[in-house]
Design a protein around this motif. Structure first.
Motif: not given
Length: 965
Positions: A198-223
């Motif tokens: 429930g520590h807000a900064p840690i939850e924000e950090l967890q959200s950032i980690i989740t967001g990074l994990g969901h980024l399209p991969p580097r081999h993605e070519r679709d514009p």
């Protein structure tokens, strides 16, 4: 934009921090006063910081801030325009600098891989033979093996403003966004346990980690997905920076994690985290020595810090030339010189694109197919013509340089010079064998990766056809290597589509394959025939895929022959085959021992017919020796017996100063032969004080150090041998020691002064030829006076422009005060070693040339006959255009004219009964010597108008005669 502008003369300047736009602007009145019509500028787009030359451009869309601001550039351009001068700009379309990670396009590729919009800019093989490099870029920047460098903590992880980077000395490499989650997630559970849920900064950090994990991969070519990746990673980076800034807990957590990832010296396992993180990147860090075998991006030659770009792609073409096109449209730049045109995928298509742009954007001109003044840096092989289909005005002048140089080499002494060279070095070198072995060495030591790729291309093609599937990968790769080693020119220009093979290219390919077969009698000729048929596009393609692969192989093959030849010939063989090193020049052929007057005339007539606006160079930023150094060394061909006597004597005197290094004598006999020629050519005219002599000695040592590495016999850039190099430097120290009685210098200096005295007339003669023969004379910075520079960086030393400006003012005043030039010429001749004589000839003929543009751009070239006892010691021709005409005459092989080297080859007593035929107009025709002011009236002999050479060369041993009536 104004119609196409054609230069009448160019002055090449080297922009860098020491010579910015502000300094160039100050010199425009000087150049204009000298008679120069166009400034020929080195590249000045944003380059690697501290670049001395500008060829390592990192951003072609911006000016180099080290050279000046946009306002300073604008002032430079306005000053040129106010003087009626144009600007020829050196453009680098083949490669970009990627050193020190200051290239934002390259950095984006290293962060985002194939999904980067800039991934198409660079010629990267994302699916190379080495499977571990799939979707990766090999970065050979490490100074030692990867594991050693890693565990020595030379590679470190850094955090800054929401992003992670990898630091290796001055290399700052981006981390792919998704892999940053590895650092953020490490020990996160432990942190949560400490601070509670429930520590807000840690939850924000967890959200950032989740967001990074969901980024399209580097081999993605679709514009759309690529756009999402860039948008979201930027947002996540800002969020991470904010939470670190606002939360000391998160900040400390990341700092501690970075320290843990960076490991502990002496604990190899502690580096597993960083090793795993690096393995997840787009790039693979590697020892620089592996580049030759595994690198998967095309380079400029074998320079890892220069990555090739794909200007054949329309998007890349437009972006790379965005600033160039703006400068052309604004009239700031009036012409382009294209650097290393042979490195391009399709030079013809690239050049056509430039002219097509110019046709759309420039005002109509008389040359509608070539509205832009465009020249190319192209090195032509023996008997190789510049492709006439190219929409250019010619080359940057290496072809002219070697033609005019050959005129001052005594062809009759070739056998004696060859025998002496063999005797001195205790070996008879065959130049073609040296070239063949040098090119094979380059392919093995520096470009084996490129050859392996071609071999695998060829293997795929052979496997697709039952008639060729039995050819092994090894035999195919060997065949390619042998054909490239035997290639007679830098490259061919086969194009895509039906046909696309020029007759000249067909001949070169057949010749290369025939030579390769002769050198490899034990290898089946069928393999060579298979390669030949592919290169000639004579092999049937059963499917579209077959056709695509064949085309890909041919185009890649053509991009390899050029760098192999350049490195094998210019940067290896030219430093090994030292028979007469004045012939070892860019675009030259050391086998071609001199040129007859008749052959020179034929070449100039062809030049006027085909390429009258090509540059005529004698020194450039790339030449191995300056024009005046070559002019001196050429004299040795006239005195083979004296040269033999002296050099054998010097070798005996100096043998005691040699050192044995690992069983080899340092320097070896071949290097010693090169050294003596270098000293002959580079020794200054002026007397040197102690400091000046030390400087000269250091220049010679630096030159030999480079020459040794280029030759790759006892040392090299890749595998330096410091002990050997030091032994050669010590040898130079000892033989040039002035602190004691020195028998070598006592014998050497009088002979060198004699050679230099003769060489001066060669220099003056080649200057006059350059200024009057077909072509646009180009002058490299500082060569207005005698210049005895060697290969770069020696030829990039600062130029004393203040002294040159003063000299110009003095000559302008002297010429304006009196139309009578005889007294001035006699004074300059008496003091000829100070360089003012060369300067005077340059100034006089440049200003005259500028006043007669049609005569020198379009004037017919007419060889003039010479008869009499000195007929072989002169070269003469006329330039004719309607009612304008000049007659040009220069001496050659002057040692036959004057036994006394200190006596100028002038006057009737020297030239005797020798006559020059001049064009006939009428009985009243007479001439004025532009350099001396003398008037000459032809005589009539056997129905022809003639001038006695003793009168033509009465005051000065060069003549340019203007027809007055």
């Amino acid at each position: 934009m104004a119609p196409a502008r054609f230069p009448l003369s160019t002055y090449r300047v080297q922009f860098n921090t020491a010579f910015p736009f502000v300094e160039a602007t100050k010199l425009i009145p000087y150049w204009h006063g000298l008679g120069i019509t166009d400034c020929y500028s080195s590249p000045y787009f944003k380059a690697v910081p501290g670049s001395p030359h500008g060829y390592d451009v990192v951003d072609p869309t911006a000016l180099n801030p080290e050279v000046g601001t946009p306002e300073e550039y604008e002032a430079f351009v306005k000053a040129l325009q106010a003087s009626g001068m144009g600007q020829l700009l050196d453009v680098v379309p083949n490669h970009m600098g990627i050193g020190r990670m200051v290239n934002t396009w390259w950095a984006d590729v290293l962060e985002n891989g194939p999904s980067s919009p800039y991934s198409i800019f660079f010629d990267i093989d994302w699916d190379p033979v080495k499977r571990e490099l799939h979707d990766k870029v090999l970065l050979p920047i490490l100074g030692d093996l990867y594991g050693h460098v890693l565990e020595n903590q030379e590679i470190t992880l850094e955090y800054e403003e929401g992003a992670f980077f990898v630091r290796y000395y001055d290399h700052r490499l981006p981390l792919s966004p998704r892999s940053g989650a590895k650092v953020l997630a490490y020990r996160l559970d432990r942190l949560i346990q400490c601070v509670g849920r429930g520590h807000a900064p840690i939850e924000e950090l967890q959200s950032i980690i989740t967001g990074l994990g969901h980024l399209p991969p580097r081999h993605e070519r679709d514009p759309a997905r690529v756009e999402e990746r860039y948008r979201e990673k930027a947002i996540l980076r800002k969020r991470l920076a904010a939470v670190v800034r606002d939360s000391a807990v998160v900040g400390a957590f990341i700092t501690d994690n970075v320290a843990l990832f960076n490991g502990t010296k002496g604990d190899p396992r502690s580096f597993d985290l960083l090793d795993d993180l690096l393995d997840a990147q787009v790039y693979r860090l590697a020892y620089w020595r592996v580049a030759s075998e595994e690198i998967n991006y095309r380079r400029f030659f074998d320079v890892n810090e220069l990555a090739a770009i794909r200007v054949e792609d329309p998007v890349v073409f437009q972006e790379v030339h965005r600033l160039v096109f703006r400068l052309l449209k604004e009239g700031a730049v009036t012409g382009l010189r294209i650097d290393h045109v042979d490195g391009l995928y399709s030079p013809s298509e690239y050049l056509t694109q430039l002219q097509a742009w110019a046709r759309r954007e420039m005002a109509p001109s008389e040359e509608k197919d070539r509205p832009l003044y465009l020249i190319v840096e192209k090195i032509l092989g023996k008997d190789e013509p510049l492709p006439e289909t190219w929409p250019v005005y010619g080359t940057s002048g290496y072809d002219f340089m070697n033609l005019v140089n050959g005129l001052f080499v005594d062809q009759s002494s070739e056998r004696r010079m060859t025998d002496l060279y063999a005797r001195f070095i205790h070996k008879r070198l065959v130049y073609q064998d040296v070239v063949y072995e040098s090119k094979k060495l380059i392919m093995q030591a520096a470009m084996s990766s490129e050859l392996n790729v071609l071999g695998h291309y060829l293997n795929r093609l052979s496997e697709r056809d039952r008639r060729s599937r039995d050819f092994t990968l090894n035999s195919l790769t060997h065949a390619i290597r042998e054909i490239v080693a035997c290639f007679p020119v830098y490259r061919t220009y086969v194009t895509a589509g039906a046909g696309g093979v020029l007759d000249r290219d067909r001949a070169f390919i057949r010749l290369a394959v025939a030579r390769a077969k002769r050198r490899n009698p034990a290898l089946s000729g069928l393999v060579f025939d298979f390669v030949r048929d592919l290169l000639l596009k004579q092999r049937d393609a059963r499917t579209e895929e077959d056709e695509r692969l064949q085309q890909q192989f041919v185009m890649k093959f053509q991009q390899i022959t050029s760098p192999v030849t350049a490195k094998g010939v210019e940067d290896t063989a030219f430093y090994i085959y030292n028979r007469l090193v004045s012939l070892n020049e860019v675009g030259g052929d050391p086998e071609q021992f001199g040129l007859s007057v008749e052959a020179f005339h034929r070449a100039m007539q062809e030049r006027q017919a085909r390429w009258p606006l090509a540059l005529s160079a004698t020194s450039t930023h790339d030449t191995k020796r300056s024009e005046d150094v070559r002019a001196r060394i050429n004299v040795l061909s006239e005195l083979p017996q004296e040269w033999r006597s002296h050099i054998l004597h010097w070798a005996k005197l100096n043998k005691r100063f040699k050192t044995e290094v690992e069983g080899d004598e340092a320097p070896d006999r071949n290097e010693e032969y090169l050294l003596y020629q270098t000293l002959i050519g580079a020794w200054p005219f002026e007397e040197l004080d102690a400091m000046g002599f030390r400087s000269f000695q250091a220049r010679i040592q630096q030159y030999l150090a480079k020459a040794l590495k280029e030759a790759k016999v006892h040392t090299s850039w890749v595998n330096p041998n410091p002990a050997y190099e030091e032994a050669v430097a010590n040898f130079i120290d000892r033989i040039l020691d002035q602190s004691r009685a020195n028998p070598f210098l006592q014998n050497f200096l009088p002979f060198q002064r004699r050679i230099a005295a003769y060489g001066l007339w060669n220099s003056l003669a080649q200057l006059v030829l350059k200024l009057t023969a077909p072509g646009v004379p180009d002058f490299y910075q500082g060569t207005e006076l005698w210049n005895f520079s060697l290969v770069d960086p020696d030829n990039r030393r600062p130029v004393d422009f203040s002294a040159r400006r003063r000299l110009l003012e003095e000559l302008q005043q002297a010429c304006a005060s009196s139309p009578e030039r005889t007294a001035l010429v006699r004074h300059l001749l008496e003091h000829r070693t100070d360089g003012r004589l060369k300067f005077y000839a340059l100034f006089s003929l440049l200003t005259y040339r500028r006043s007669r543009p049609e005569l020198f751009s379009n004037g017919t070239y007419v060889p003039l006959g010479i008869v009499g006892e000195r007929k072989d010691q002169a070269c003469a021709f006329a330039r004719l255009e309607q009612d304008q005409a000049v007659v040009v005459a220069v001496p050659r092989l002057v040692t036959r004219l004057c036994a006394d080297a200190n006596r100028p080859p002038i006057g009737p007593e020297i030239w005797g009964e020798s006559w020059m035929t001049v064009p006939s107009w009428n009985a009243r025709t007479h001439y004025r010597n532009l350099l001396t002011g003398e008037n000459l009236a032809p005589s009539l002999a056997e129905g022809r108008h003639v001038l006695r050479l003793g009168d033509v060369f009465r005051e000065l041993p060069v003549a340019v005669l203007e027809r007055l009536t």
